[in-house]
Design a protein around this motif. Structure first.
Motif, short mmCIF file in Angstrom:
data_model
loop_
_atom_site.label_atom_id
_atom_site.label_comp_id
_atom_site.label_asym_id
_atom_site.label_seq_id
_atom_site.Cartn_x
_atom_site.Cartn_y
_atom_site.Cartn_z
N GLY A 14 9.30 -4.22 -24.04
CA GLY A 14 8.52 -2.38 -23.94
C GLY A 14 7.92 -2.42 -23.16
O GLY A 14 7.22 -3.58 -22.18
N ARG A 15 8.23 -1.53 -22.04
CA ARG A 15 6.68 -0.72 -21.13
C ARG A 15 6.63 0.67 -21.39
O ARG A 15 7.99 1.03 -21.78
CB ARG A 15 6.81 -0.98 -19.96
N ALA A 16 5.81 1.42 -21.79
CA ALA A 16 5.24 1.98 -21.73
C ALA A 16 6.03 2.85 -20.29
O ALA A 16 6.40 3.02 -19.34
CB ALA A 16 3.60 2.66 -21.17
N HIS A 17 6.73 4.23 -20.60
CA HIS A 17 7.55 5.22 -19.72
C HIS A 17 6.64 5.78 -18.75
O HIS A 17 5.10 6.15 -19.56
CB HIS A 17 7.96 7.05 -20.43
N GLY A 18 7.60 5.63 -17.58
CA GLY A 18 6.63 6.09 -16.48
C GLY A 18 5.22 4.72 -15.58
O GLY A 18 5.20 5.21 -14.82
N VAL A 19 5.21 3.37 -16.62
CA VAL A 19 4.25 2.72 -16.00
C VAL A 19 5.45 1.41 -14.74
O VAL A 19 5.73 1.59 -15.41
CB VAL A 19 3.81 2.02 -17.06
N GLN A 20 4.44 1.81 -14.14
CA GLN A 20 5.53 0.85 -12.83
C GLN A 20 5.36 -1.05 -13.05
O GLN A 20 3.76 -1.01 -14.11
CB GLN A 20 4.28 1.31 -11.67
N ARG A 21 5.98 -1.61 -13.37
CA ARG A 21 6.20 -2.30 -13.29
C ARG A 21 5.59 -3.47 -12.43
O ARG A 21 6.28 -3.57 -11.19
CB ARG A 21 6.96 -3.27 -14.20
N GLY A 22 4.31 -4.44 -12.79
CA GLY A 22 4.05 -5.19 -11.03
C GLY A 22 5.14 -6.48 -11.40
O GLY A 22 5.10 -7.10 -12.03
N LYS A 23 4.78 -6.73 -10.08
CA LYS A 23 6.02 -7.73 -9.37
C LYS A 23 6.18 -8.33 -8.71
O LYS A 23 5.43 -8.17 -7.28
CB LYS A 23 7.51 -7.79 -9.55
N VAL A 24 5.50 -9.76 -7.96
CA VAL A 24 5.68 -10.61 -7.39
C VAL A 24 6.19 -11.22 -6.93
O VAL A 24 6.67 -12.25 -7.58
CB VAL A 24 3.53 -11.10 -7.09
N LEU A 25 6.32 -11.25 -5.06
CA LEU A 25 7.14 -13.11 -4.78
C LEU A 25 6.50 -13.14 -3.60
O LEU A 25 5.57 -12.81 -2.68
CB LEU A 25 8.70 -11.36 -4.22
N VAL A 26 6.60 -14.35 -3.64
CA VAL A 26 5.82 -15.26 -2.92
C VAL A 26 6.02 -16.31 -1.71
O VAL A 26 7.02 -17.30 -2.89
CB VAL A 26 4.30 -15.82 -3.77
N VAL A 27 5.76 -15.83 -0.40
CA VAL A 27 7.32 -16.77 0.26
C VAL A 27 5.87 -18.12 1.02
O VAL A 27 5.16 -17.22 1.44
CB VAL A 27 7.95 -15.77 1.28
N GLY A 28 6.02 -18.93 0.37
CA GLY A 28 5.81 -20.20 1.63
C GLY A 28 6.42 -20.37 2.35
O GLY A 28 7.72 -21.15 2.02
N LEU A 29 5.87 -20.80 3.94
CA LEU A 29 6.99 -21.49 5.09
C LEU A 29 5.67 -22.08 5.65
O LEU A 29 4.81 -21.87 5.79
CB LEU A 29 6.62 -20.32 5.95
N ASP A 30 6.07 -23.57 5.41
CA ASP A 30 5.87 -24.66 5.79
C ASP A 30 5.55 -24.88 7.19
O ASP A 30 6.20 -24.91 8.36
CB ASP A 30 6.10 -26.23 5.41
N GLY A 31 4.15 -24.85 7.64
CA GLY A 31 3.86 -25.49 8.54
C GLY A 31 4.22 -24.76 10.07
O GLY A 31 4.32 -24.30 11.47
N VAL A 32 3.63 -22.68 9.71
CA VAL A 32 4.00 -21.99 10.78
C VAL A 32 2.64 -21.76 11.19
O VAL A 32 1.56 -20.86 10.64
CB VAL A 32 4.55 -20.73 10.40
N ARG A 33 2.80 -21.48 13.09
CA ARG A 33 1.68 -21.23 13.14
C ARG A 33 1.83 -19.80 13.25
O ARG A 33 2.50 -19.25 14.09
CB ARG A 33 1.62 -21.80 14.69
N PHE A 34 0.74 -18.78 13.66
CA PHE A 34 0.58 -18.18 13.50
C PHE A 34 0.09 -16.80 14.94
O PHE A 34 0.86 -16.17 15.26
CB PHE A 34 -1.02 -17.14 13.14
N ASP A 35 -0.08 -18.09 16.18
CA ASP A 35 0.09 -17.66 17.62
C ASP A 35 1.80 -16.90 17.91
O ASP A 35 1.68 -17.12 18.57
CB ASP A 35 -1.22 -18.43 18.57
N ARG A 36 2.26 -18.15 17.26
CA ARG A 36 3.74 -18.79 17.48
C ARG A 36 4.47 -17.41 16.96
O ARG A 36 5.20 -16.47 18.01
CB ARG A 36 4.62 -19.59 16.63
N LEU A 37 4.23 -16.67 16.29
CA LEU A 37 4.64 -15.60 15.48
C LEU A 37 4.36 -14.44 16.26
O LEU A 37 4.96 -13.33 16.43
CB LEU A 37 3.93 -15.05 14.10
#
Length: 315
Positions: A14-37
């Protein structure tokens, strides 16, 4: 691996009423150059540009990557190459190669028993958490980088199937979880950009095509998270999205050395409360693991020896 059932939540948790549930998505992009973005028009990678505009982002240089694997008088981390093995090990464990032991793609010396991935740490600390990982690089599963404690581990083999098609299946799997399941923490890996960089270089049309496809996959995942807000019982979710890469690429393709093009990495952070367009102060790959644990409400035990810092909630 074919286990694609959406991760659920135990009925007794369960969870307390009104308390936000922390959830996480991590996305890994292999070999991406930031300057190309940043130099590419937003129309080519609209999702990544939009995520940076709505959240926070920054870059740093990997502390390893000497061409011969050694830097006389330098830090012990410089014994590693700017390769995917060390890169994703640093992302997932929260420590540099001098601790997790992976200095190249042979994974010799890996110490994942002492320094497990952040999903394994999270579910060990809080067994009720629902964790999942979907990837297209086989080594992340076969070499133990993503440990067996993770609730769902799905591999669509990019080496056997080609990364463009495998990444599409990875996106299908993760979108299914986010739409029909109730995961707390998800790691997703896409490898087509790295494959294109090796084949034709990071300035090529093929690399642009891979970036565009990966951007579209990321968009599907963000859309799935956004759609959850209107669904019954999900309005209290607080999602943190982190996007990163493991290394860069030479103009002509390839990596492993110590040029800026190979060593520069980036982190994008988007979550409620972060002002749009904020710059992160030199975020490092090792900062993702403690940040994920923090957002999940898992206290960092000093005995774990994590080298990263928690990225601030409001930058």
């Amino acid at each position: 691996m074919t286990d694609v059932d959406p991760p659920g939540r135990p009925a007794e948790e369960g969870r307390a009423h009104g308390v936000q549930r922390g959830k996480v998505l991590v996305v890994g992009l292999d070999g991406v150059r930031f300057d190309r973005l940043t130099r590419s028009p937003s129309s080519m990678v609209p999702v990544l540009h939009g995520l940076m505009a709505a959240g926070a982002h920054g870059t740093s240089l990997l502390p390893y990557g000497e061409v011969d694997g050694q830097a006389e008088g330098g830090p012990s981390t410089s014994m590693a190459y700017t390769d995917s093995g060390p890169g994703w090990s640093s992302v997932l464990t929260g420590v540099w190669p001098d601790r997790h032991g992976v200095t190249g793609n042979d994974f010799t010396g890996a110490d994942y028993s002492r320094y497990p991935d952040f999903l394994s740490r999270a579910v060990t600390a809080r067994p009720g958490l629902r964790t999942a990982a979907a990837v297209s690089w086989p080594d992340l599963v076969h070499r133990g980088t993503l440990g067996p404690a993770i609730g769902r581990r799905v591999l669509h083999d990019g080496e056997a199937e080609g990364y463009e098609g495998a990444d599409r299946l990875v996106a299908d799997t993760a979108a299914h979880w986010l739409t029909d399941g109730d995961p707390d923490a998800v790691f997703v890996y896409f490898g087509a950009t790295d494959e294109a960089g090796h084949a034709t270089g990071s300035l090529s049309p093929a690399y642009d095509h891979a970036l565009l496809g990966t951007d579209a996959h990321l968009g599907r995942l963000l859309d799935a998270i956004a759609a959850r807000r209107s669904q019954p019982g999900r309005g209290d979710e607080r999602w943190t999205v982190l996007v990163t890469t493991d290394h860069g690429h030479l103009d002509t393709g390839g990596h492993g050395g110590d040029t800026r093009a190979e060593r520069e990495v980036f982190v994008i952070l988007a979550e409620p409360g972060v002002p749009g367009g904020t710059r992160l102060d030199t975020p490092r790959l090792i900062d993702l693991a403690p940040t994920v644990l923090d957002r999940l409400g898992v206290p960092i035990d000093p005995a774990w020896g994590l080298q990263g810092r928690i990225l601030p909630r409001s930058c």
